[in-house]
Design an enzyme around this catalytic site. Structure first.
Site, PDB file in Angstrom:
ATOM      1  N   GLY A  20       2.560  -0.270   6.960  1.00 20.38           N
ATOM      2  CA  GLY A  20       1.317  -0.654   6.421  1.00 20.38           C
ATOM      3  C   GLY A  20       1.801  -1.633   5.054  1.00 20.38           C
ATOM      4  N   PHE A  64       2.334  -0.575   2.433  1.00 17.35           N
ATOM      5  CA  PHE A  64       3.269   0.260   1.731  1.00 17.35           C
ATOM      6  C   PHE A  64       3.758   1.343   2.589  1.00 17.35           C
ATOM      7  CE2 PHE A  64      -0.412   2.235   0.689  1.00 17.35           C
ATOM      8  CZ  PHE A  64       0.117   3.685   0.668  1.00 17.35           C
ATOM      9  N   LYS A 109      -0.250   7.409   5.580  1.00 21.95           N
ATOM     10  CA  LYS A 109       0.565   6.825   4.867  1.00 21.95           C
ATOM     11  C   LYS A 109       1.306   7.110   3.818  1.00 21.95           C
ATOM     12  CE  LYS A 109      -1.895   1.940   5.722  1.00 21.95           C
ATOM     13  NZ  LYS A 109      -2.241   0.790   4.987  1.00 21.95           N
ATOM     14  N   ASP A 123      -4.808 -10.468   1.807  1.00 22.28           N
ATOM     15  CA  ASP A 123      -3.850 -10.313   3.167  1.00 22.28           C
ATOM     16  C   ASP A 123      -4.174 -10.286   4.254  1.00 22.28           C
ATOM     17  OD1 ASP A 123      -1.137 -10.277   3.853  1.00 22.28           O
ATOM     18  OD2 ASP A 123      -0.832  -8.151   3.556  1.00 22.28           O
TER      19      ASP A 123
END
EC number: 2.7.11.25
Length: 579
Positions: free
Chosen positions: A45, A47, A63, A156
């Site tokens: 992802g 991060f 994540k 983004d």
């Protein structure tokens, strides 16, 4: 359920220092990592690594950061996701503090990017699906832009950050590692070049309109099923340079005018000329009336091969023509009609019928706002000279035709019309440039249509930025990017500034190399042509010399014959005199 603060542990306290408002408390459920059963890694992802896992008998995505350098993005995403609650934004279940990770909603359909460009077999989707995805994306982003007390911008937006659930019918926005408060002064530029608004990499002054630009690129991508600027290739800065100079994706043949107008407005160089997300939601909501069937799950080739449809997701049985544009106010525009295969959007079963101008029913009239703040419902009927305010009669198509029994018939985008239109000029048909159509025959090429520069009237943005791209080095390869400095160390800051300058110089050199290589190819082509011309010239010189020799030989022979003739005549005269 327990509530924890991001400052409740040593790991989160250090991360809390990165939050702009230290007084802000992040409320989320603290989850014991022992409750999570990790199954497999599914990707990356904004991060860290993304894994599929089981938590309390349901599928979740976790994540987990891999290094301290990713902690800031982790805290950003934790902070933003803890603030949002929307059906088109991925849900945050909670977070683990040891190890540090987010526990989020799992999207079984994967990313929109994989649906569009992933591995075979690719699923079949209709125009209704494409429009629905863009509508849902705009609804989620509009929610972010309207948040109080501080609005959010994603920064983004791109298909890899758009997840699909419910058989591909529901879209959810994810990856908030680059999101920020709209009032924040942004000094770092993150995102992906192909979807990035020019003002993002030109400086740090940008607004929520950068998400609008990205949304417009996504709209083009889902309609064409092609990667934006894929033909440019190379490092990201080449795409950024092209976008900075006005290049946009090629327009789409026979795209209904309201969709084309909305898309090109989103691409405007001037952010103030782009529509707001709220206006986009209104327009897309009205357009969805003409695209039924968005709630039907996506079909993969193996699912509908038995029904007589294509077994291959790469079937060339349907096409969508892309027309590349290079619009200028100073000269007429040549537009090349380039066939581009579209593996998913089928042709209409028959020619779409033109709406009657007198049709006043709810499904027959649609007016698009010419101004950013105007209401779609309150707009008057359009005049012939306008394109920004157009009813469905100008689309020259009835998207939702009905069958004999009165039931709506399934339709999808057929061949989409195109006009070479600058977003700054779409308000008038008279401003459309002349068009030179080049029709190709034979099998269509898989090569994408070339993108061409798009030069608006005002080549500078509202921020007054020049032609430099001071922050563009952030899109260099990871190993070439300057490492984040320690703000408390002058030496670290000095090294960082030096690295930034070196990276900037590296980009300039790489740009010069690319331009010189291009010039080299041009010179090689010119040299080849010169050699061919020289060979032709040499051949002509030889032929000319040969002809001159023949001419000289013939002249000599002529003189000889002439002398012989004179001798013969003189001999005949002597004979006559003696006789």
């Amino acid at each position: 359920m327990s509530t924890a603060s991001a400052a409740s542990s040593s790991s989160s306290s250090s991360a809390g220092e990165m939050i702009e408002a230290p007084s802000q408390v992040l409320n989320f459920e603290e989850i014991d990592y022992k409750e999570i059963e990790v199954e497999e890694v599914v990707g990356r992802g904004a991060f860290g690594v993304v894994c599929k896992a089981k938590w309390r008998a349901k599928d979740v995505a976790i994540k987990q950061i891999e290094s301290e350098s990713e902690r800031k993005a982790f805290i950003v995403e934790l902070r933003q996701l803890s603030r949002v609650n929307h059906p088109n934004i991925v849900k945050l279940y909670g977070a683990c503090l040891n190890p540090v990770c987010l526990v989020m909603e799992y999207a079984e359909g994967g990313s929109l990017y994989n649906v569009l460009h992933g591995a075979e077999p690719l699923p079949y989707y209709t125009a209704a699906h494409a429009m629905s995805w863009c509508l849902q994306c705009s609804q989620g982003v509009a929610y972010l832009h309207s948040m109080q007390p501080k609005a959010l911008i994603h920064r983004d937006l791109k298909p890899p950050n758009l997840l699909l659930v419910a058989g591909g019918t529901v879209l959810k926005i994810c990856d908030f590692g680059t999101a920020c408060d709209i009032q924040t002064h942004m000094t770092n530029n993150k995102g992906s070049a192909a979807w990035m608004a020019p003002e993002v990499f030109e400086g740090s002054n940008y607004s929520e309109k950068c998400d609008v630009f990205s949304w417009g690129i996504i709209l083009w991508e889902v309609i064409t099923r092609r990667k934006p600027f894929d033909e440019i290739g190379g490092p990201a800065f080449r795409i950024m340079w092209a976008v900075h100079n006005g290049t946009r994706p090629p327009l789409i043949k026979n795209l209904p005018k309201p969709i084309e107008s909305l898309m090109t407005r989103c691409w405007s160089k001037d952010p103030s000329q782009r529509p707001s997300m709220e206006e986009i939601v209104k327009i897309m909501t009205h357009l969805m009336r003409y695209f039924p069937g968005a709630d039907e799950p996506l079909q993969y080739p193996c699912q509908y091969s038995d029904e007589g449809q294509s077994n291959s997701a790469t079937s060339t049985g349907s096409f969508m023509d892309i027309t590349s544009t290079n619009t200028s106010n100073k000269s007429d525009t040549n537009m090349e009609q380039v066939p581009a295969t579209n593996d998913t959007i089928k042709r209409l079963e028959s020619k779409l019928l033109k709406n009657q101008a007198k049709q006043q029913s709810e499904s027959g009239r649609l007016s698009l706002g010419a101004s950013r703040g105007s209401s779609v419902e309150s707009l008057p009927p359009t005049s012939e000279g306008k394109r920004m305010s157009a009813d469905m009669s100008e689309i020259e198509a009835r998207i939702a035709a009905t069958t004999g029994n009165g039931q709506p018939r399934r339709r999808s985008i057929q061949d989409l019309t195109v006009t070479g239109t600058d977003p700054g000029q779409v308000s008038s048909r008279s401003s459309s440039p002349s068009v030179r159509m080049i029709t190709t025959s034979g099998p269509t090429s898989e090569k994408p249509a070339r993108s061409h520069p798009w030069t608006p009237d005002d080549s500078t943005d509202t921020n007054g930025s020049d032609n430099s791209i001071p922050m563009a080095y952030l899109t260099l390869d990871h190993q070439l990017q300057p490492l984040a400095p320690c703000p408390n160390s002058k030496e670290s800051m000095a090294v960082f500034e030096q690295h930034c300058k070196m990276a900037q110089e590296y980009m300039k050199v790489q740009t010069e190399i690319a331009l010189l290589l291009q010039r080299k190819q041009e010179l090689v082509a010119e040299l080849d042509q010169d050699e061919k011309d020289q060979q032709n010239t040499s051949r002509l010189v030889q032929e000319h010399k040969k002809l001159l020799d023949e001419n000289k030989s013939l002249s000599t022979y002529y003189q000889q014959c002439k002398k012989q003739l004179e001798v013969i005549r003189s001999q005949q005269q002597k004979r006559q005199g003696t006789s």
